[in-house]
Design a protein around this motif. Structure first.
Motif, short mmCIF file in Angstrom:
data_model
loop_
_atom_site.label_atom_id
_atom_site.label_comp_id
_atom_site.label_asym_id
_atom_site.label_seq_id
_atom_site.Cartn_x
_atom_site.Cartn_y
_atom_site.Cartn_z
N PHE A 105 141.94 35.71 115.55
CA PHE A 105 142.15 37.10 115.96
C PHE A 105 143.64 37.40 116.10
O PHE A 105 144.12 38.45 115.66
CB PHE A 105 141.40 37.36 117.27
N ALA A 106 144.38 36.47 116.72
CA ALA A 106 145.82 36.65 116.89
C ALA A 106 146.53 36.70 115.54
O ALA A 106 147.42 37.52 115.32
CB ALA A 106 146.40 35.52 117.74
N LEU A 108 145.27 37.72 112.68
CA LEU A 108 144.97 39.02 112.07
C LEU A 108 145.77 40.13 112.72
O LEU A 108 146.24 41.05 112.04
CB LEU A 108 143.47 39.31 112.15
N LEU A 109 145.96 40.05 114.05
CA LEU A 109 146.79 41.04 114.73
C LEU A 109 148.25 40.97 114.26
O LEU A 109 148.88 42.00 114.01
CB LEU A 109 146.74 40.82 116.25
N PHE A 110 148.77 39.74 114.14
CA PHE A 110 150.14 39.58 113.66
C PHE A 110 150.28 40.12 112.24
O PHE A 110 151.26 40.80 111.92
CB PHE A 110 150.56 38.11 113.69
N THR A 112 148.36 42.40 110.57
CA THR A 112 148.25 43.87 110.47
C THR A 112 149.44 44.55 111.14
O THR A 112 150.00 45.51 110.60
CB THR A 112 146.94 44.37 111.10
N GLY A 113 149.86 44.04 112.32
CA GLY A 113 151.02 44.63 112.99
C GLY A 113 152.28 44.49 112.17
O GLY A 113 153.07 45.44 112.04
N ASP A 139 156.44 39.06 112.28
CA ASP A 139 155.00 39.10 112.59
C ASP A 139 154.17 38.67 111.39
O ASP A 139 153.18 37.94 111.53
CB ASP A 139 154.58 40.51 113.03
N GLY A 143 151.75 35.44 111.33
CA GLY A 143 150.33 35.54 111.00
C GLY A 143 149.93 34.61 109.88
O GLY A 143 148.88 33.95 109.94
#
Length: 198
Positions: A105-106, A108-110, A112-113, A139, A143
């Motif tokens: 999850f982290a 994917l957040l990195f 996309t961000g 980021d 990711g």
């Protein structure tokens, strides 16, 4: 006879409060450094803490829902509480699997961000163009690095948790030290004022 510049009354209380804030900051920095040295242990600890928080939050939510029975909130509260309890039990029983899921999850957040920051900085080209571009690239790389080591990325959550503790601790130390200095400066300024005759 010169007046004492040592803070008294409320100023002394403020100064002590800022000192305790700095002490808490030092403890957080020490915990962050230990966590960075033992990232697998920090991951396991943070997952168990997260699981217990979910479990306790679910039980409290269930008690709150029972108190609100007869209202529209009841069934929604029961469902949310049951999900929290179930998630807490799963995280406590399988902390390694939970850490891998959170690492994914982290990542994917990195990703996309970072992608949004890169595209946004290239499209807008605002005054912070260089920093936004650099942050987006960082980021994105972070990711990709997390995803490339997944599912054996059990160190990611511990590293992120330890870094958060470290930076929070440094922030508290800076706040405590700065607050003590300001209180001391105000106390000195008050002490330098001439005494008004009664």
């Amino acid at each position: 006879m010169g007046r004492s510049t040592k803070p008294t009354g409320e100023a002394a209380k403020l100064r002590r409060g800022f000192s305790w804030l700095a002490v808490l900051g030092v403890l957080l920095v020490v915990a962050g450094v230990i966590g960075l040295l033992y990232t697998a242990f920090a991951t396991l600890t943070s997952m168990l803490l997260f699981g217990w928080l979910l479990l306790i939050g679910g039980v409290v939510g269930l008690l709150h829902a029972v108190q609100a029975r007869g209202t529209n909130f009841f069934w929604l509260g029961v469902v949310v509480a049951a999900l929290n309890i179930a998630a807490g039990v799963v995280v406590i029983r399988r902390p390694e699997a939970a850490a891998e899921a959170l690492a994914m999850f982290a990542a994917l957040l990195f990703l996309t961000g970072g992608l949004f920051r890169l595209v946004g900085s290239l499209v807008v080209r605002g005054p912070q163009f260089g920093w936004t571009l650099l942050q987006g690239a960082f980021d994105l790389v972070l990711g990709i690095l997390v995803l490339s080591s997944w599912p054996s990325s059990r160190y990611v959550i511990g590293t992120l948790f330890s870094l958060a503790l470290l930076f929070d601790g440094l922030g508290l130390i800076a706040t405590g030290y700065g607050g003590r200095r300001i209180v001391g400066m105000v106390a000195e300024k008050d002490a330098a004022k001439p005494v008004q005759p009664e």
